[in-house]
Design an enzyme around this catalytic site. Structure first.
Site, PDB file in Angstrom:
ATOM      1  N   ARG A 267      28.165  89.414  34.037  1.00  0.00           N
ATOM      2  CA  ARG A 267      26.901  88.943  34.578  1.00  0.00           C
ATOM      3  C   ARG A 267      27.149  87.646  35.324  1.00  0.00           C
ATOM      4  O   ARG A 267      27.390  86.596  34.708  1.00  0.00           O
ATOM      5  CB  ARG A 267      25.901  88.728  33.436  1.00  0.00           C
ATOM      6  CG  ARG A 267      25.442  90.025  32.793  1.00  0.00           C
ATOM      7  CD  ARG A 267      24.800  90.956  33.796  1.00  0.00           C
ATOM      8  NE  ARG A 267      23.888  91.914  33.178  1.00  0.00           N
ATOM      9  CZ  ARG A 267      23.089  92.716  33.872  1.00  0.00           C
ATOM     10  NH1 ARG A 267      23.114  92.706  35.204  1.00  0.00           N
ATOM     11  NH2 ARG A 267      22.288  93.557  33.251  1.00  0.00           N
TER      12      ARG A 267
ATOM     13  N   ARG B 252       3.305  75.806  40.378  1.00  0.00           N
ATOM     14  CA  ARG B 252       4.031  76.815  39.606  1.00  0.00           C
ATOM     15  C   ARG B 252       5.046  77.475  40.533  1.00  0.00           C
ATOM     16  O   ARG B 252       4.665  78.066  41.545  1.00  0.00           O
ATOM     17  CB  ARG B 252       3.080  77.899  39.084  1.00  0.00           C
ATOM     18  CG  ARG B 252       1.914  77.417  38.225  1.00  0.00           C
ATOM     19  CD  ARG B 252       2.361  77.006  36.860  1.00  0.00           C
ATOM     20  NE  ARG B 252       1.252  76.632  36.000  1.00  0.00           N
ATOM     21  CZ  ARG B 252       1.335  75.709  35.054  1.00  0.00           C
ATOM     22  NH1 ARG B 252       2.462  75.040  34.831  1.00  0.00           N
ATOM     23  NH2 ARG B 252       0.304  75.428  34.294  1.00  0.00           N
ATOM     24  N   GLU B 253       6.335  77.369  40.175  1.00  0.00           N
ATOM     25  CA  GLU B 253       7.383  78.053  40.938  1.00  0.00           C
ATOM     26  C   GLU B 253       7.552  79.439  40.325  1.00  0.00           C
ATOM     27  O   GLU B 253       7.888  79.555  39.140  1.00  0.00           O
ATOM     28  CB  GLU B 253       8.686  77.273  40.862  1.00  0.00           C
ATOM     29  CG  GLU B 253       8.553  75.902  41.540  1.00  0.00           C
ATOM     30  CD  GLU B 253       9.656  74.928  41.192  1.00  0.00           C
ATOM     31  OE1 GLU B 253       9.509  73.738  41.519  1.00  0.00           O
ATOM     32  OE2 GLU B 253      10.653  75.359  40.568  1.00  0.00           O
TER      33      GLU B 253
ATOM     34  N   PRO C 147       8.025  85.003  31.169  1.00  0.00           N
ATOM     35  CA  PRO C 147       6.699  84.874  31.799  1.00  0.00           C
ATOM     36  C   PRO C 147       6.324  83.459  32.198  1.00  0.00           C
ATOM     37  O   PRO C 147       5.334  83.269  32.902  1.00  0.00           O
ATOM     38  CB  PRO C 147       5.745  85.413  30.724  1.00  0.00           C
ATOM     39  CG  PRO C 147       6.472  85.214  29.434  1.00  0.00           C
ATOM     40  CD  PRO C 147       7.917  85.419  29.762  1.00  0.00           C
ATOM     41  N   GLY C 148       7.114  82.468  31.797  1.00  0.00           N
ATOM     42  CA  GLY C 148       6.848  81.101  32.214  1.00  0.00           C
ATOM     43  C   GLY C 148       7.053  80.893  33.708  1.00  0.00           C
ATOM     44  O   GLY C 148       6.441  80.011  34.312  1.00  0.00           O
TER      45      GLY C 148
ATOM     46  N   PHE D 177      11.251  82.020  49.495  1.00  0.00           N
ATOM     47  CA  PHE D 177      12.482  82.816  49.592  1.00  0.00           C
ATOM     48  C   PHE D 177      12.127  84.297  49.518  1.00  0.00           C
ATOM     49  O   PHE D 177      11.311  84.700  48.683  1.00  0.00           O
ATOM     50  CB  PHE D 177      13.455  82.451  48.462  1.00  0.00           C
ATOM     51  CG  PHE D 177      14.665  83.340  48.383  1.00  0.00           C
ATOM     52  CD1 PHE D 177      15.600  83.365  49.411  1.00  0.00           C
ATOM     53  CD2 PHE D 177      14.870  84.175  47.286  1.00  0.00           C
ATOM     54  CE1 PHE D 177      16.715  84.204  49.349  1.00  0.00           C
ATOM     55  CE2 PHE D 177      15.983  85.013  47.212  1.00  0.00           C
ATOM     56  CZ  PHE D 177      16.907  85.013  48.246  1.00  0.00           C
TER      57      PHE D 177
ATOM     58  N   GLU E  57      28.121  97.947  40.254  1.00  0.00           N
ATOM     59  CA  GLU E  57      28.229  97.682  38.821  1.00  0.00           C
ATOM     60  C   GLU E  57      29.526  98.263  38.266  1.00  0.00           C
ATOM     61  O   GLU E  57      29.920  99.368  38.615  1.00  0.00           O
ATOM     62  CB  GLU E  57      27.029  98.284  38.081  1.00  0.00           C
ATOM     63  CG  GLU E  57      25.748  97.532  38.370  1.00  0.00           C
ATOM     64  CD  GLU E  57      24.570  98.048  37.556  1.00  0.00           C
ATOM     65  OE1 GLU E  57      24.173  97.370  36.615  1.00  0.00           O
ATOM     66  OE2 GLU E  57      24.069  99.132  37.876  1.00  0.00           O
TER      67      GLU E  57
ATOM     68  N   GLU F  23      24.533 104.389  34.545  1.00  0.00           N
ATOM     69  CA  GLU F  23      25.341 103.399  33.821  1.00  0.00           C
ATOM     70  C   GLU F  23      26.239 104.014  32.757  1.00  0.00           C
ATOM     71  O   GLU F  23      27.272 103.439  32.416  1.00  0.00           O
ATOM     72  CB  GLU F  23      24.435 102.338  33.168  1.00  0.00           C
ATOM     73  CG  GLU F  23      23.763 101.427  34.181  1.00  0.00           C
ATOM     74  CD  GLU F  23      23.180 100.169  33.558  1.00  0.00           C
ATOM     75  OE1 GLU F  23      22.744  99.301  34.323  1.00  0.00           O
ATOM     76  OE2 GLU F  23      23.164 100.045  32.311  1.00  0.00           O
TER      77      GLU F  23
END
Lengths: 177, 177
Positions: free
Chosen positions: B64, B34-35, B114-115, B12, B140, B96
């Protein structure tokens, strides 16, 4: 000021992650897109051995492909389909460290990256630890260590903790527990 | 115990995110995938108005889409191509909140997830704030507030802060600064 969904397109379905692109209308009528990573949710564990000044927290060191480096983290893992967060935390602690805990309490639930990712993370405190023969996960290679409060402060001050959930867990342990 | 890359497939390419699937060999010869979500990197700002007991931190409330709720967060944003983290923090704080700061210091750099995600986040402390006419980003819609230490402790204790970077920033401000 929420966002009205106009359209949603699935762009990736993986083993762990899914990705979709949402088109949304803002309050003022403008439109924009949101790229959203769908994650099954996760747990992290502040596992503490001993009490008071002698207490030590469990940290694991493992290679993280996404960031191409070894990181020092609190034990953590991803929810299996239908799995309760506490059961997941107990399973992951055992799988990653060979430890079980007699006392569990929930510290906090938070989103790791709510700007673009659904991942919700349950953070637990695990105490009264017992050691068991280790059962590593099939694709993880993990080094386990015990760190005192002064060692953890030193790791913080020298910026050796580079993982958000671990910073949150460590701060809970050092300053609020 | 790092991971040897065997193959990598781009699955993607979006406006903000890219996703790839890496096939890797572990130390012991086993293979896994690993994705990985590629993110351009981000900044977050602990913006503090005033000094000592009267100090207040700036929090923003915004919807969000990924987690379908309003969250209370420290100001933050994504690096533009080629942008330095400090310049990004100064831009995002102004966009912001309508605030600039005379004093900036770097507190910590960490990975948000980080996974599976490359996102690296630079956390800054901004002090000596000045108010400017607000220049909101195009997509925003943000509500800005100032919170005292006791108000922030109350928000923490009542689990009203549900965002990892905000927990890290708030803990830095409450307990280490």
């Amino acid at each position: 000021m929420s966002e009205k969904p106009l359209a949603s397109q699935r762009v990736f379905t993986g083993r762990l992650l899914k990705v979709r692109v949402d088109e949304v209308a803002l309050e003022d009528g403008r439109c924009t897109t949101r790229e959203i990573v769908e994650h099954p949710g996760a747990v992290a564990i502040v596992a503490v051995h001993g009490e008071g000044d002698d207490a030590q927290v469990v940290l694991v060191r493992q290679f993280r492909k996404a960031v191409e480096q070894f990181l020092l983290e609190i034990p953590a893992g991803t929810l299996e389909p239908g799995e309760e967060p506490l059961a997941c935390a107990q399973r992951e602690l055992l799988e990653e460290t060979g430890l079980s805990a007699q006392r569990w309490s929930h510290l906090q639930t938070f989103y790791t990256a709510p700007g673009f990712c659904t991942e919700k993370m349950w953070l637990y405190l695990a105490q009264d630890l017992r050691s068991h023969p280790q059962h590593p996960e099939t694709d993880e290679q993990i080094e386990v260590g015990f760190y005192s409060r002064s060692q953890v402060r030193e790791l913080l001050q020298t910026h050796q903790i580079q993982d958000a959930k671990t910073l949150v867990g460590i701060f809970w342990w050092l300053y609020t527990l």
